[in-house]
Scaffold this motif. Structure first.
Motif, mmCIF file in Angstrom:
data_model
loop_
_atom_site.group_PDB
_atom_site.id
_atom_site.type_symbol
_atom_site.label_atom_id
_atom_site.label_comp_id
_atom_site.label_asym_id
_atom_site.label_seq_id
_atom_site.Cartn_x
_atom_site.Cartn_y
_atom_site.Cartn_z
ATOM 1 N N LEU A 1 1.601 20.099 -5.225
ATOM 2 C CA LEU A 1 1.245 18.820 -4.597
ATOM 3 C C LEU A 1 -0.272 18.723 -4.411
ATOM 4 O O LEU A 1 -0.876 17.664 -4.605
ATOM 5 N N VAL A 2 -0.884 19.855 -4.007
ATOM 6 C CA VAL A 2 -2.345 19.866 -3.867
ATOM 7 C C VAL A 2 -2.998 19.571 -5.230
ATOM 8 O O VAL A 2 -3.921 18.759 -5.341
ATOM 9 N N GLU A 3 -2.472 20.218 -6.246
ATOM 10 C CA GLU A 3 -2.978 20.016 -7.602
ATOM 11 C C GLU A 3 -2.899 18.532 -7.982
ATOM 12 O O GLU A 3 -3.847 17.976 -8.550
ATOM 13 N N ALA A 4 -1.771 17.912 -7.678
ATOM 14 C CA ALA A 4 -1.589 16.500 -8.032
ATOM 15 C C ALA A 4 -2.589 15.621 -7.286
ATOM 16 O O ALA A 4 -3.151 14.672 -7.837
ATOM 17 N N ARG A 5 -2.822 15.945 -6.023
ATOM 18 C CA ARG A 5 -3.774 15.136 -5.253
ATOM 19 C C ARG A 5 -5.196 15.353 -5.741
ATOM 20 O O ARG A 5 -5.950 14.388 -5.916
ATOM 21 N N ARG A 6 -5.555 16.609 -6.005
ATOM 22 C CA ARG A 6 -6.908 16.884 -6.489
ATOM 23 C C ARG A 6 -7.143 16.255 -7.854
ATOM 24 O O ARG A 6 -8.256 15.850 -8.180
ATOM 25 N N GLY A 7 -6.082 16.161 -8.666
ATOM 26 C CA GLY A 7 -6.209 15.531 -9.968
ATOM 27 C C GLY A 7 -6.175 14.019 -9.897
ATOM 28 O O GLY A 7 -6.180 13.345 -10.921
ATOM 29 N N GLY A 8 -6.099 13.495 -8.672
ATOM 30 C CA GLY A 8 -6.123 12.051 -8.520
ATOM 31 C C GLY A 8 -4.802 11.372 -8.865
ATOM 32 O O GLY A 8 -4.737 10.151 -9.001
ATOM 33 N N LEU A 9 -3.734 12.146 -8.971
ATOM 34 C CA LEU A 9 -2.449 11.549 -9.340
ATOM 35 C C LEU A 9 -1.733 10.926 -8.156
ATOM 36 O O LEU A 9 -0.959 9.991 -8.310
ATOM 37 N N ILE A 10 -1.949 11.475 -6.972
ATOM 38 C CA ILE A 10 -1.336 10.913 -5.767
ATOM 39 C C ILE A 10 -2.385 10.878 -4.660
ATOM 40 O O ILE A 10 -3.362 11.629 -4.686
ATOM 41 N N SER A 11 -2.171 10.010 -3.693
ATOM 42 C CA SER A 11 -3.076 9.937 -2.551
ATOM 43 C C SER A 11 -2.699 11.009 -1.527
ATOM 44 O O SER A 11 -1.641 11.638 -1.629
ATOM 45 N N ASP A 12 -3.579 11.195 -0.552
ATOM 46 C CA ASP A 12 -3.243 12.189 0.478
ATOM 47 C C ASP A 12 -2.037 11.742 1.312
ATOM 48 O O ASP A 12 -1.271 12.567 1.800
ATOM 49 N N ILE A 13 -1.870 10.439 1.474
ATOM 50 C CA ILE A 13 -0.697 9.919 2.181
ATOM 51 C C ILE A 13 0.585 10.396 1.503
ATOM 52 O O ILE A 13 1.488 10.959 2.139
ATOM 53 N N VAL A 14 0.645 10.180 0.188
ATOM 54 C CA VAL A 14 1.857 10.561 -0.552
ATOM 55 C C VAL A 14 2.015 12.072 -0.546
ATOM 56 O O VAL A 14 3.126 12.594 -0.355
ATOM 57 N N GLN A 15 0.912 12.786 -0.726
ATOM 58 C CA GLN A 15 0.999 14.245 -0.714
ATOM 59 C C GLN A 15 1.587 14.761 0.598
ATOM 60 O O GLN A 15 2.512 15.570 0.614
ATOM 61 N N MET A 16 1.052 14.262 1.714
ATOM 62 C CA MET A 16 1.533 14.741 3.025
ATOM 63 C C MET A 16 2.995 14.357 3.241
ATOM 64 O O MET A 16 3.773 15.109 3.816
ATOM 65 N N LEU B 1 9.282 10.366 -8.812
ATOM 66 C CA LEU B 1 8.963 8.940 -8.944
ATOM 67 C C LEU B 1 7.494 8.658 -8.697
ATOM 68 O O LEU B 1 6.973 7.638 -9.146
ATOM 69 N N ASN B 2 6.797 9.519 -7.969
ATOM 70 C CA ASN B 2 5.440 9.188 -7.571
ATOM 71 C C ASN B 2 4.342 9.976 -8.272
ATOM 72 O O ASN B 2 3.187 9.551 -8.257
ATOM 73 N N ILE B 3 4.693 11.120 -8.846
ATOM 74 C CA ILE B 3 3.657 11.907 -9.540
ATOM 75 C C ILE B 3 3.722 11.586 -11.025
ATOM 76 O O ILE B 3 4.685 11.959 -11.696
ATOM 77 N N SER C 1 0.846 -1.197 0.000
ATOM 78 C CA SER C 1 0.000 0.000 0.000
ATOM 79 C C SER C 1 0.880 1.245 0.000
ATOM 80 O O SER C 1 2.099 1.166 0.197
ATOM 81 N N ASP C 2 0.256 2.395 -0.229
ATOM 82 C CA ASP C 2 1.049 3.626 -0.196
ATOM 83 C C ASP C 2 1.600 3.907 1.199
ATOM 84 O O ASP C 2 2.672 4.485 1.351
ATOM 85 N N ILE C 3 0.864 3.472 2.222
ATOM 86 C CA ILE C 3 1.361 3.624 3.603
ATOM 87 C C ILE C 3 2.697 2.908 3.756
ATOM 88 O O ILE C 3 3.682 3.487 4.234
ATOM 89 N N VAL C 4 2.728 1.658 3.339
ATOM 90 C CA VAL C 4 3.962 0.878 3.495
ATOM 91 C C VAL C 4 5.060 1.449 2.614
ATOM 92 O O VAL C 4 6.220 1.588 3.037
ATOM 93 N N GLN C 5 4.706 1.843 1.394
ATOM 94 C CA GLN C 5 5.718 2.415 0.507
ATOM 95 C C GLN C 5 6.367 3.651 1.128
ATOM 96 O O GLN C 5 7.581 3.774 1.179
ATOM 97 N N MET C 6 5.541 4.560 1.632
ATOM 98 C CA MET C 6 6.074 5.799 2.204
ATOM 99 C C MET C 6 6.929 5.501 3.448
ATOM 100 O O MET C 6 7.947 6.130 3.681
ATOM 101 N N GLU C 7 6.482 4.514 4.227
ATOM 102 C CA GLU C 7 7.240 4.174 5.428
ATOM 103 C C GLU C 7 8.631 3.648 5.062
ATOM 104 O O GLU C 7 9.630 4.035 5.682
ATOM 105 N N ILE C 8 8.700 2.795 4.057
ATOM 106 C CA ILE C 8 10.014 2.286 3.654
ATOM 107 C C ILE C 8 10.828 3.406 3.024
ATOM 108 O O ILE C 8 12.029 3.534 3.252
ATOM 109 N N ASP C 9 10.172 4.231 2.233
ATOM 110 C CA ASP C 9 10.891 5.305 1.548
ATOM 111 C C ASP C 9 11.536 6.287 2.522
ATOM 112 O O ASP C 9 12.501 6.975 2.184
ATOM 113 N N ARG C 10 10.995 6.370 3.732
ATOM 114 C CA ARG C 10 11.633 7.250 4.720
ATOM 115 C C ARG C 10 13.076 6.853 4.984
ATOM 116 O O ARG C 10 13.906 7.690 5.328
#
Lengths: 312, 312, 312, 312, 312
Positions: B166-181, B100-102, A176-185
């Protein structure tokens, strides 16, 4: 780095290797000759003695500045060691969490191999050169290794590889993105530690600090024969040699350990640490004697480097 | 900042550039003249000598205070360097994770270009001026660059731009809020480092500390001729010059490196660091020779600045 | 706080304002009178001189203790400044992330206004009083501002307001819990920094440390005339004045900067920092000249304070 | 802890309370008697004087070691204060976030009451005893309070209670796992701070360090009469008393503040801090005069303690 | 580690155990004999006295270097203690959060038992050997314990076990990935602390620093008889013994506490700390007298170690 047992007191006293004597022997010779000349001049030509009060008054502040400088250098040495300790920790954590959470042997092997390459890439950055990327480089595609060697900063290039594997795993629905972000830290921390090391390499003590310390030291020792010639006579020469040895040696230690990432005798054993990391990772996820296929790194905006840039 | 090889000992001893001699030469002249006057007065008019006990007793505590002050300044210098090292790290991490993520080349390029602008904007804040926003400013829309230059704090204005992408990317559905934060945390760190630098620039050593140190130093050197005139005679003059050089020089180093973000010889090379960041980012996601369109920043409550505020 | 240019050396030497001379002038008078009395007694009544060996032996350790104490105070001063620097950073980050991610102008404005109130509320806590909550207090409902002023701890009361807006945004479906928690971390940091400041205010140097240092200092200076009367004669009086000035001044600096949140000349300019925060936030999300409605804070267990509690 | 105003200089000089005089008066007596005996012996029986050179050479290093030791103790004192400052911060944050995000008055009240108990439980751990769990213990079920008092570590037992309430809230669908984990981090921090305090309590200065310092101090003062008897005569006795007072006092300060969690005059006011926390929390979520029902703690593997274990 | 009450002053002065006297007695003998020989030679053969000015000038800087070195060692000792304090904290937190959030008694018991094994495994790593994995090892399957003992790094092997249980819980749907990652952070911290300890063990003071300090110390003491023979006569011998005792003792303390993880008298009580952790964890989740089944660890890439590797 020289390993030694500090409990043996007498054993090392006469050693040349690793000490600073060979660095300062020229300076000691100059100051000793000067002392001898002043004593001879005083005794045969003209009295040039002064009281030692001036040296007493300036000696305390000079001693303090000298020892503080050497300690600042030691702090840099120790900070550099801590940063490499952080590299040891985060490479372990990276592979530990990835190996247990990514259900794909192929991806985990590739991630582990690239992680084992990282400390060598960092060494290359810190020493502005060196083509050895360690044992894991042998199992990774040659083209990709060359891409790393051609990158402006080999450490970041390897970090991109590691992070890209995590993106691949998430896009493939393995994590999941949670796990990905945690490892990426952990990758983020590697970049942080790398930046810390680069900072130490590129920022010497402020020039004014070094210069004033040396100039004061120079004048202090230059003035010693005048203060000691009358009470000591010819004995002033060996006494000045010993005092100069004490002061110049402390200053030289500061120089020796200020940048701990070089290849001198008192520097950190980067290759040994990198090799130790590779062995531990191989114990966790064996990658030796594997052929690892790694797809081309593709992320928005990537492009082949226009020309092979220098290491900087 | 002056780069030098600390292993060369004799080479720098006579250098004026980068040293503090030209700063303190006036003070040295005053104290030397005073010493000569006291010696002359003592020998021709009236005996004014006292023992050196007072100087010995006060000398230790003065030396300690002096070296501690210089070391506090060095700590500020080194903290400033660490903060800029943090800027290096977080700009790298920001672009690494975003690239890598957007999955949008256009957004990643824009984010990279604004990230490359950030260190220049920070330099502008720390030096209270300077319109150079670096090479990336050339590919970004002129109107937006002007908006940054007109903002009360250019660094925050650029950080808003990065976060908005980053907000734009999340609103456009490109990344989740987890990745954005997670990515936005790097922006948060940039703001933290910026605040640290502003703190150093705006907070000098406490006035009382500086004043008492200088006043004591002044009285100490002023009193030296009385203590040295009898045992040293005319030799007291050069001896006092050397002691004053030692003490005043240490104090001056503290002044020189206390605020490391200026443009003096011993300050940090902010432009070089900013340029190095831009080159690394361009290696990761090439943005040079691109035309980057960037939509107007719109978030609740935003408004055009009422007047062009001063840099503060 | 007194702003000054440390590059000007002579300019400040004679200043009274901001220095510690007016604090220690009484003590200097007492010790100078005592020195004069001892010298007179020695010369006209009875020899009371002793050698200076005792002062030499005790002088080093006393000097060390004194300078260490002053440096501990400076560390507190600098830690206090860092904590307020953290307040600057986190208020910026709070509004930056909230403004971009909460799609409601009304909520963002309210959050920004309360954030701009926070530094003033913190000042009130640290100085145990003061009703000025800054310019943003004028646009917030008077009843709510009064509630903050009546709270046992104004800083926490404002932090509750800010966090409650985030809860409101999440409950209204405007942000996810991920984003809410991420923004709330900045509120958590504000509370942490506040706690750090309160700790400095409420914890003086250990009494035994302060007392032994002063007592030793007192006895050291009291004994000086006996050690100096024979070699110095009447010159002992000005020499003792100068030595006492050196030692007592260093001790007084430690007292002056130990608690940096007061309103004395060497304290931190809390109002200026709070005002600067308000201006930056107004640049990001203009809240001046707005009427902001803010609903009653309601969370489980909240109740009207039973009586107006004292600030503590 | 003794509160005092450091701006009053003369007021405290004669105070016994809180100072270290009553601790070292025995040692001072022994050394003074010894000094008197040596002087008498020297003047009436046999000359035993030596020069003071030995004391001068050893005095500097002894002074440095002594002041460094006292400063290490002060660092422990200050670290202990910081840890308790962290307890203040995290209890505030815990209740702040929980109160706003958990929509259940009953759960929030229970959580707040247990949080108010925590600092008292920590005090019990650090002092190896004490049954007072503060005002909140009165509103919590007696059986549960007894369970905490019977636990091997009261602090952890209370932390389990707090975390269990968060689990209950999540299982009841009142908060998401994101919010639960975010709040639980504050509990994690409380456990971290507790561990830090336990570390300070259980780890004295290394025995060898303390012993060598004291032995050297003992021999240094024991040798003083021989060095001072000839130049000082009977005046050596009060001079030695003053020197011994200076040195022994500094060492004693180190002992006094090394473990700041006790109940001596210079220790931290743990009860006051715990009481302050309780008052602030009661202001946020009133729990006084409430009867709080708290269900039995049940988590996998829990069992009634086999016997009432000792506090350790 | 030797526990003692620092408030007793006289009690420890004559103790041999735990002190450094037995380590330096040989060196003291050599220097005392040398002093006696020089005094005899001076009085019966040839005058060899010089003034003490050289020792005074070099003594300050040598004292500073010596005390700074000892303090660097103390910093390592204290850092080592902090790292083990971190192990205490994170094992507590790990079991606390896991026990409350994983609804499976079997998994929680297994996790607790492995967590209780961890500190013993870490001890094995730091001491390069030792087969005792503590009381929890008795309830875990023998084969798995052997696998840990055969691993290249026992600490990492245990950490893998703990993390694997968390993966199992998440895959079994017992916890979300959020909760899993949050708990796993404690494992990450354990690996970080372990890396910190390994760093201290493997990185002695730079050789050049140690060597120059000892050589200077050697020459300083060697030269003492020449400086003291004339003013002191035969009394120079005991005085030199005392000075040598002071200086050599401080240096020896630095050696003793530099690596605090050994089994000497001044080292940290690792077994006691590990035992204390096990007791606390057993209080939280009783695992003693349980038979715990633990499935084979299987993660991508895992393989049986090719040969039993040495502890490294």
């Amino acid at each position: 780095m020289i390993h030694y047992d500090p409990h043996h007191w007498w054993r090392h006293l006469l050693k040349l290797r690793g000490g600073i004597l060979k660095e300062i022997v020229g300076r000691l010779g100059v100051f000793t000759a000067w002392a001898a000349a002043v004593v001879w001049f005083h005794q045969h030509v003209f009295k040039v003695d002064v009281p030692a009060t001036g040296h007493t008054l300036a000696g305390t502040v000079l001693s303090l500045l000298l020892v503080f400088r050497t300690n600042s250098s030691y702090d840099r040495f120790w900070e550099g060691r801590k940063l490499w300790g952080g590299v040891v920790n985060e490479t372990r954590n990276l592979v530990r969490v990835a190996a247990l959470n990514i259900p794909s042997l192929e991806l985990v092997r590739r991630l582990t191999a690239w992680t084992a390459v990282y400390p060598y890439a960092l060494t290359r950055v810190l020493r502005s050169g060196g083509d050895d990327l360690g044992p894991a480089a042998a199992v990774l595609p040659r083209a990709e290794i060359n891409q790393v060697l051609n990158a402006r900063n080999a450490g970041i290039a390897v970090a991109m590889r590691i992070s890209a594997i995590l993106v691949e795993a998430r896009r493939g629905g393995l994590i999941s993105d949670i796990v990905q972000m945690e490892i990426d830290r952990n990758v983020q921390l590697l970049i942080d530690y790398q930046g810390g090391c680069e900072r130490i390499v590129r920022t010497p003590m402020p020039f004014a600090y070094m210069l004033h310390l040396r100039r004061t030291l120079f004048l202090f020792i230059l003035g010693l024969p005048f203060a000691l010639v009358e009470p000591f006579g010819w004995a002033a020469v060996p006494v000045i040699l010993l005092i100069a040895h004490t002061f110049l040696g402390i200053e030289e230690i500061g120089v020796e350990i200020e940048d701990p990432f070089g290849t001198e005798e008192n520097d950190l054993p980067l290759e040994d640490i990198a090799g130790g990391i590779a062995r531990i990772l191989d114990d966790l996820v064996p990658w030796t004697n594997q052929v690892i296929e790694s797809p081309a790194l593709s992320y928005p905006g990537i492009a082949a480097p226009k020309e092979p840039p220098p290491v900087a």
